[in-house]
Scaffold this active site. Structure first.
Site, PDB file in Angstrom:
ATOM      1  N   GLY A  12      41.719  43.537  49.506  1.00 20.72           N
ATOM      2  CA  GLY A  12      41.053  43.656  50.786  1.00 20.72           C
ATOM      3  C   GLY A  12      39.621  44.118  50.662  1.00 20.72           C
ATOM      4  O   GLY A  12      39.153  44.494  49.595  1.00 20.72           O
ATOM      5  N   ASP A  44      45.933  46.833  37.761  1.00 18.81           N
ATOM      6  CA  ASP A  44      44.654  46.131  37.926  1.00 18.81           C
ATOM      7  C   ASP A  44      43.501  47.014  37.459  1.00 18.81           C
ATOM      8  O   ASP A  44      42.532  47.250  38.186  1.00 18.81           O
ATOM      9  CB  ASP A  44      44.457  45.724  39.386  1.00 18.81           C
ATOM     10  CG  ASP A  44      43.378  44.647  39.545  1.00 18.81           C
ATOM     11  OD1 ASP A  44      43.011  44.020  38.522  1.00 18.81           O
ATOM     12  OD2 ASP A  44      42.906  44.433  40.673  1.00 18.81           O
TER      13      ASP A  44
END
Length: 800
Positions: free
Chosen positions: A527, A640
Site C-alpha cells: 500500500g 520482505d
C-alpha cells in the site's frame, strides 16, 4: 637376554600404570589431572561427592556429585559449605550412570565426561592442542592449560546458575536457574546480556516468555541503564561489588574481601548474592533483585494471583482449579471451557491486574464499551478497567497476576453465563442482550414497585425527583468532562509503552492528520504511505493497506500483536484504523526516509553514506531481525527485507518497517505459513520458488543481499552493468568467485569492489566480515545459513 627382556617389560608396565596411579591420587583431591589419565566413579559408592581435584587454597573441589540414587554430574562445589553447594555443573540435564562412568583427559587433549557405555556426554574443544594438564584454580575456575600454563579452556566461560568473584559476565555467557530447590537441572529463568546491551532477567515458560527485569514497561534511562555500551561486560568483585557495562551495579550488605561469595540465579527467578559463614558453613543473602517475589513472572502460573505475606502464596481465580498443587508454576485451568457459541458474563476481581499480554488498549471508554470489546473477540479471556480514568485493557493471557494498591485496575473475567450466581448476574452485563435491550430493561424497573398496584401520585413525585437529579448530574458531568480534558495527562507507569501510544484511530481523524492523504511518502506492494501530523503534534506515517483479506476481528488481533512490539531498530507502531473497507496502519515518521533512497542515489541528491554508517546500519538491521525471529512473544518472519523497508532516522540509525504484515508465525508451528510468494524480486529466497515451508531463514537470505548492496552501493541485480565495469563485475558478482577472492591472501580487489563513492575510505576487516556474512546468508541450502543472532554476535565482535 631374558633378564633384559623382563626388565624392559617391567618398565613398560610401570609407564602404563602411571596415569592410573595419577587418577587414583586425584580421587583424594589431587592438584592436577595429567593428559592420558581418567577417573571413574567408585562402584557402589554411597557418597554424595567423589572428589577428583581440589583448589590449592582448599576452597573448591570438583568431581562427581550424586543427584539421584545412581545418577551423577561432574561439578565444582564449595568445600567449606555444609551442604557442598554446587557452583558449576557440566551435565546438569544429562547425569551419568553411577557405575562405570568416568572423567577422561584424553590423549588428543580433550577433557571428556564418558557414560558407562563409553559415550561422550560432554567434552572440551581442546583436542589437537598442546593441552598438558587440568587444574582447579583458587578462583573456582577449572582450566585446561598447555605446558606454558596458557589457558586453553575454562569453566568460567560457560557458567550454569552461579557467577563467582572475578568470573566475567559477557555477551557469550548467561546464568540459567535450576528447575527446583535442591535440583541441578535447568529451569525457566535466565540472566543474560540482551541485544540492546542490557543485563536482563527473562522467564522462558512452556507457553510464553517475557522479560521481567529491569521493568520492561519503562525506558532504559528510567531504569538507570544505558544501551550504548556494546562491550557487554560485568564482573563481581571479591569485596561484594558488581558493575556492568550497562550501568547496572550493586554492593553487598557485608562489603569486604574476606568473605566467600556467589551470585546465583535461584530456581524462583530471583538473582541473589550469597555470603558464606566460615564457622557454620551456611549461606546468608547479602543482596537480591526482588524483595517481593510477585514481580517475578511465572511463579504462580497462569490464571492465578500471587501474594507475598511474608512468603509466596498462590491462589486460583474463582472458577479455576490448580493444575498441580505441588508445582504452582503450572498455574490453574478453567473448570468450564469457553465455547464460541456460549453466552458470556463477567466476574469482577477487584484491585488485581495481570501485567502484559494485552490484546488491545483504549483510553476514555466506558466499562460497557470495554465489556463489548472483550465479548467481540474470541481470544479475549478478560479485561482490565481503571475506574475514573476510562482505561481499558483486553487480555489474551492471564499471567503474572497480583494485587495492586490504588490507583488500581479491576479485572473482569469472561465466564459462561451459567457459572455466575444470581447476585452476580444482577450486577453483570451479559452477551445475550443488546445495548438497547439492556437500557429498556433498566428503564422498565422505574415503573415497578414490587407490587401490582400503581399509584399515579407516587409515580409523578418519583418522576419529578428523577428529572431534577438528572439535570444536576448532567451539569456536574459537563463540568467534570471540562476539567478532565483540561488536566495534564496522568502517566500509568505500568503501561508506559502501550498506554500513551498504541490505540485505534478513526478514519476521519487520519483524514484530518494527512490533509486528506495529500503528501505521499512512497508506495509498495502492501500500500501507499502518507505523511501526517496528529493533534498532539506527532509526525506519523499512515499506510493504506491493500489486499488485506482478514476479517475485522482477525485483523485487530494481528495488529495488536504488532503494536506490542518495541525495539530500537524497529519502526514504532502508534495504532491502526479499521472502518468498513478502510484498513490503515499508523507508525512513527522517520526523517531520512528509506535506505534505498540514500544508498542508491548516485545523483548526489542525498549525502553519501560513510563506511561507519553502513556498518552501523548492517548491525542495527541484524539486531532488529534477531529480535523478531528469537525474542518476540510472537515470532515474526518479515518476508520482505529490502532497502525500501529499512528506514533511517535523523542520526541514520536503521529501523525496519512493514514487519508483521504477513501472517504471524507462532512458536512451535509447522512453519507452513504462507501459500503464495511474498517479497521483492532480487531479495526472495530460493525456498519460495521450491514451495518449501517458510521460516526466518528466508529473511536471512534477504538480509545477505542487503549486506552485499551496502558494501557495493548498487543493487545486486545491476552489478553486471553496461560500460567499463561489465567485464570485471561479471566475475565478482558470482558468489563462488567472491568466496575464492575472500579466501585469498591478496585483498587489494576490495578497493575496486567497495562503493567507489567512498574513495577507498573504509575499514577493510569490517568489509571482509560483512561480505563473508553475506555469502553465508545467501546459501541456497537454508540449513547452512546462520541465524540472525549469530550474525549480530559476529558483527559486534568488531565493534570496539
Amino acid at each position: 637376554m631374558t633378564t633384559a627382556v623382563a626388565f624392559t617389560t617391567s618398565i613398560s608396565l610401570l609407564l602404563l600404570l602411571i596415569p592410573v596411579a595419577l587418577a587414583k591420587d586425584h580421587t583424594n583431591g589431587g592438584s592436577y589431572l595429567a593428559r592420558g589419565s581418567s577417573v571413574s566413579i567408585e562402584d557402589g559408592t554411597k557418597a554424595t561427592t567423589t572428589t577428583i581435584l581440589a583448589s590449592p587454597n582448599g576452597a573448591f573441589a570438583c568431581g562427581f556429585y550424586r543427584v539421584a540414587t545412581n545418577a551423577y554430574t561432574f561439578s565444582i562445589w564449595f568445600r567449606s559449605s555444609s551442604a557442598k553447594t554446587v557452583a558449576w555443573t557440566v551435565n546438569r540435564d544429562a547425569p551419568v550412570n553411577g557405575r562405570g562412568s568416568r572423567l577422561a583427559f584424553r590423549k588428543d587433549g580433550a577433557l571428556a565426561l564418558l557414560d558407562y557405555n563409553g559415550a561422550a556426554v560432554w567434552s572440551t574443544n581442546t583436542s589437537a592442542t598442546r593441552a598438558s594438564r587440568v587444574e582447579l584454580l583458587d578462583s573456582g575456575d577449572l582450566v585446561v592449560v598447555d605446558p606454558n600454563g596458557r589457558r586453553l579452556w575454562g569453566s568460567f566461560d560457560s557458567p550454569t546458575d552461579t557467577l563467582l568473584p572475578s568470573q566475567p559476565m559477557t555477551r557469550h555467557t548467561k546464568l540459567v536457574s535450576a528447575s527446583a530447590r535442591g535440583l541441578l537441572s535447568s529451569g525457566l529463568y535466565a540472566f543474560y546480556f540482551d541485544n540492546d546491551n542490557q543485563l536482563k532477567l527473562i522467564y522462558n515458560g512452556p507457553e510464553v516468555s517475557s522479560v521481567y527485569w529491569p521493568d520492561p514497561f519503562t525506558t532504559p534511562l528510567v531504569n538507570h541503564r544505558t544501551t550504548y555500551n556494546s562491550s557487554q561486560y560485568g564482573v563481581l568483585e571479591q569485596t561484594g561489588r558488581f558493575a556492568a557495562s550497562d550501568n547496572f551495579k550493586f554492593a553487598a550488605s557485608d562489603l569486604g574481601d574476606k568473605v566467600m561469595r556467589r551470585l546465583t540465579l535461584d530456581y524462583d527467578g530471583n538473582l541473589r548474592l550469597y555470603s558464606l559463614n566460615a564457622t557454620t558453613g551456611g549461606w546468608s543473602v547479602s543482596w537480591m533483585v526482588f524483595r517481593g517475589v510477585c514481580n517475578i513472572h511465572g511463579l504462580c502460573g497462569k490464571n492465578s494471583l500471587c501474594k507475598y505475606i511474608p512468603k509466596l502464596q498462590c491462589s486460583c481465580l474463582r472458577g479455576f482449579e490448580v493444575v498441580d498443587a505441588s508445582d504452582w508454576s503450572k498455574g490453574c485451568r478453567r473448570k468450564a471451557n469457553l465455547r464460541a457459541t456460549q453466552d458470556f458474563s463477567f466476574r469482577k476481581v477487584a484491585g488485581a491486574d495481570f501485567i502484559g499480554y494485552d490484546l488491545l488498549y483504549w483510553e476514555r471508554v466506558t466499562i460497557r464499551n470495554c465489556k463489548d470489546l472483550c465479548l467481540d473477540n474470541a481470544n479475549c479471556q478478560a479485561f482490565g478497567y481503571r475506574q475514573g480514568e476510562g482505561k481499558c485493557f483486553t487480555k489474551v493471557y492471564l499471567f503474572n497476576g497480583k494485587n495492586f494498591p490504588n490507583p488500581h485496575t479491576d479485572i473482569y473475567l469472561k465466564v459462561p453465563r451459567g457459572a455466575l450466581s444470581s447476585s452476580e448476574l444482577a450486577s453483570t452485563v451479559t452477551h445475550e442482550c443488546k445495548v438497547h435491550q439492556k437500557e429498556a430493561n433498566s428503564t422498565s424497573l422505574l415503573f415497578q414497585d414490587g407490587s401490582s398496584n400503581f399509584k399515579f401520585g407516587y409515580f409523578l413525585s418519583s418522576a419529578l425527583t428523577l428529572l431534577f437529579i438528572e439535570v444536576i448530574l448532567i451539569i456536574a458531568g459537563c463540568w467534570v468532562v471540562h476539567k478532565w480534558e483540561g488536566r495534564p495527562e496522568i502517566i500509568d507507569e505500568g503501561y508506559t509503552i502501550i498506554s500513551s501510544q498504541f490505540r485505534i484511530f478513526s478514519y476521519r481523524e487520519l483524514q484530518k492528520a494527512t490533509s486528506c492523504f495529500q503528501e505521499e511518502l512512497g508506495s509498495g506492494g502492501s500500500g501507499a504511505v502518507y505523511k501526517g501530523v496528529l493533534d498532539d503534534a506527532r509526525k506519523v506515517a499512515v499506510k493504506k493497506l491493500n489486499d488485506v483479506i482478514q476479517g475485522e476481528q482477525e485483523f485487530r488481533s494481528e495488529i495488536s500483536v504488532i503494536g506490542r512490539i518495541y525495539h530500537m531498530n524497529l519502526v514504532r507502531i502508534w495504532g491502526f484504523c479499521v472502518e468498513k473497507t478502510h484498513k490503515l496502519l499508523v507508525s512513527e515518521f522517520i526523517e531520512n526516509g528509506s535506505l534505498a533512497a540514500v544508498l542508491f542515489d548516485h545523483q548526489s541528491n542525498s549525502p553519501v553514506l560513510q563506511w561507519g554508517q553502513r556498518y552501523n546500519i548492517a548491525l542495527g538491521v541484524a539486531k532488529g531481525l534477531a529480535y523478531l525471529h528469537h525474542e518476540c512473544l510472537e515470532w515474526i518472519v518479515h518476508c520482505d527485507v529490502k532497502p525500501e523497508n529499512i528506514l533511517l532516522d535523523r542520526d541514520f540509525q536503521p529501523k525496519i518497517a512493514d514487519f508483521g504484515l504477513m501472517k504471524l508465525q507462532q512458536r512451535g508451528s509447522s512453519a507452513e505459513m504462507l501459500s503464495k510468494v511474498h517479497g521483492t524480486r532480487g531479495y526472495i529466497a530460493p525456498e519460495w520458488a521450491l514451495n518449501l515451508p517458510i521460516n526466518g531463514k528466508a529473511d536471512v537470505y534477504s538480509y545477505g543481499v542487503v549486506l552485499l548492496e551496502l558494501v557495493k552501493g548498487v543493487r545486486l541485480s545491476r552489478w553486471v552493468a553496461e560500460g567499463e565495469e561489465e567485464v570485471e563485475m561479471a566475475g565478482i558478482c558470482s558468489i563462488e568467485i567472491l568466496k575464492e577472492k575472500l579466501a585469498g591472501e591478496d585483498q587489494s580487489w576490495l578497493l575496486e569492489f567497495v562503493d567507489h563513492r567512498l574513495d577507498g575510505e573504509f575499514n577493510q576487516s569490517e568489509a571482509t566480515v560483512m561480505l563473508k556474512i553475506a555469502i553465508s546468508c545467501v546459501q541456497e541450502d537454508r540449513s547452512r545459513r546462520p541465524s540472525m543472532s549469530h550474525v549480530v554476535e559476529t558483527l559486534l565482535s568488531l565493534v570496539e
